[in-house]
Design an enzyme around this catalytic site. Structure first.
Site, PDB file in Angstrom:
ATOM      1  N   ASP A   1      -1.222   3.642  -2.405  1.00  0.00           N
ATOM      2  CA  ASP A   1      -2.368   2.742  -2.412  1.00  0.00           C
ATOM      3  C   ASP A   1      -2.065   1.467  -3.188  1.00  0.00           C
ATOM      4  OD1 ASP A   1      -2.302   4.333  -4.774  1.00  0.00           O
ATOM      5  OD2 ASP A   1      -4.379   3.791  -5.234  1.00  0.00           O
TER       6      ASP A   1
ATOM      7  N   GLU B   1      -4.006   6.174  -6.766  1.00  0.00           N
ATOM      8  CA  GLU B   1      -3.415   5.988  -8.093  1.00  0.00           C
ATOM      9  C   GLU B   1      -4.069   4.840  -8.843  1.00  0.00           C
ATOM     10  OE1 GLU B   1      -0.718   4.430 -11.205  1.00  0.00           O
ATOM     11  OE2 GLU B   1      -1.440   3.391  -9.414  1.00  0.00           O
TER      12      GLU B   1
END
Length: 358
Positions: free
Chosen positions: A72, A130
């Protein structure tokens, strides 16, 4: 569905994964593309948990290394699609995710496909969420759902480290320091007690604070204690009865969360202190035999990691872990995020040299 060609160069693969938007919470398209790409390789056992992918070799080697990276990014701000640029005569790839951390992801994907018979068995982990709160972190979720996958003798996280090896990481703690007062009309302020004024000593202690440099296993970690938010007041004509100063403490990995909390309470003795969030750091773990072999293979001089990273999750499980990836962490989340192509290639060559059979 977008397709990924894992036989492409690591630079081209970086552009490909960056051009598939995957802002935290919207990783499914990239996860689908990764799953489809790695599923073509019979030497990899592929597992999916939400938008987290795990690909493992199982060749019966005596040792196993875990290599992980998040898929991400923070929100896009006009910096996708990527483009090739030149800076000071050096070629770069510009765009969201090039540093944090899709160039590292691209290297990992390419090597996962290529290393059919590595010198150690490998567990590749590519995880979601994350860049947001820890409770949503895909690696954390995977460790709860599939703890059997977290078996290894050494771990590498592909966070940006300028192609150098950064051992362990600092811990992080957030706390709210509160002061209280008595509300009153601001035209008759002597009737009340101003909670914002009462916070002045809190700010003074922060301004006077001198962070420590702490040596841990040969690396020197620099700590820090800073105000990151302040709030108080209810109206423009009311003396406030509450003020909150949020502080962030970055502490060396030889300290526990409890010790860090005690330190913050000592600094603000006499004030109300609430610990709101904390995560332990990770010791460097560079004395592990595999870590020494890795350092020799990539020719790196280890450095400390000042920020918190998911190496701490591996460290907590007893797996020594380091950060190793292309990109300058100072450009992570920056609108001018960019990574030198030479650095991508160097990290790929370093990992391949270490992991290839001898």
């Amino acid at each position: 569905m977008p397709e990924l060609d894992l036989t492409a160069t690591s630079a081209d693969l970086t552009r490909a994964v960056c051009d598939i938007p995957s802002v935290s919470g919207d990783e499914a398209s990239l996860a689908d593309a990764i799953e489809a790409a790695v599923a073509r390789y019979p030497h990899l056992e592929v597992t999916r948990d939400g938008d987290t992918l795990v690909a493992r070799t199982d060749t019966g080697k005596a040792q196993r290394v875990v290599i992980a990276g998040h898929i991400d990014t923070v929100p896009i701000n006009g910096n996708v699609p990527t483009r090739n640029i030149e800076q000071d005569g050096e070629p770069y790839i510009w765009g969201r995710g090039t540093v944090d951390m899709k160039s590292g992801l691209a290297v990992q994907l390419k090597l996962a496909a290529e290393l059919v018979d590595p010198r150690v068995d490998l567990t590749w982990m590519w995880y979601d969420h994350e860049e947001v709160d820890a409770a949503s972190n895909g690696l954390n979720r995977l460790s709860q759902n599939r703890p059997d996958l977290f078996v290894g003798d050494f771990a590498i996280l592909g966070e940006p480290s300028n192609g150098q090896v950064e051992g362990g990481c600092n811990g992080t703690l957030r706390a709210v320091v509160r002061t209280h007062g008595v509300r009153a009309h601001s035209a008759r302020s002597w009737i009340g007690e101003n909670a914002i004024h009462a916070a002045a000593p809190v700010l003074a202690r922060l301004a006077e604070y001198r962070p420590r440099d702490v040596a841990v296993e040969g690396l020197v970690y620099r700590e820090g204690l800073n105000a990151v938010r302040i709030g108080g007041g209810v109206a423009g004509n009311v003396v406030p009865d509450l003020c909150e100063v949020e502080v962030n403490y970055r502490f060396a990995p030889n300290h526990t969360v409890a010790q860090a909390a005690d330190h913050v309470r000592n600094v603000f003795e006499g004030f109300e202190v609430e610990i709101t969030d904390a995560a332990a750091g990770a010791r460097p773990g560079l004395d592990a035999p595999l870590a020494q072999e890795f350092l020799a293979a990539v020719g790196a001089e280890p450095r400390p990691k000042y920020g918190w990273t998911d190496v701490a999750r591996f460290s907590a499980l007893g797996i020594p872990a380091v950060n190793y990836g292309p990109g300058d962490a100072l450009l992570a989340h920056h609108d001018e995020e960019r990574v030198p192509i030479a650095q991508i290639e160097a990290v790929e060559q370093g990992l391949r040299a270490w992991l290839s059979p001898r």
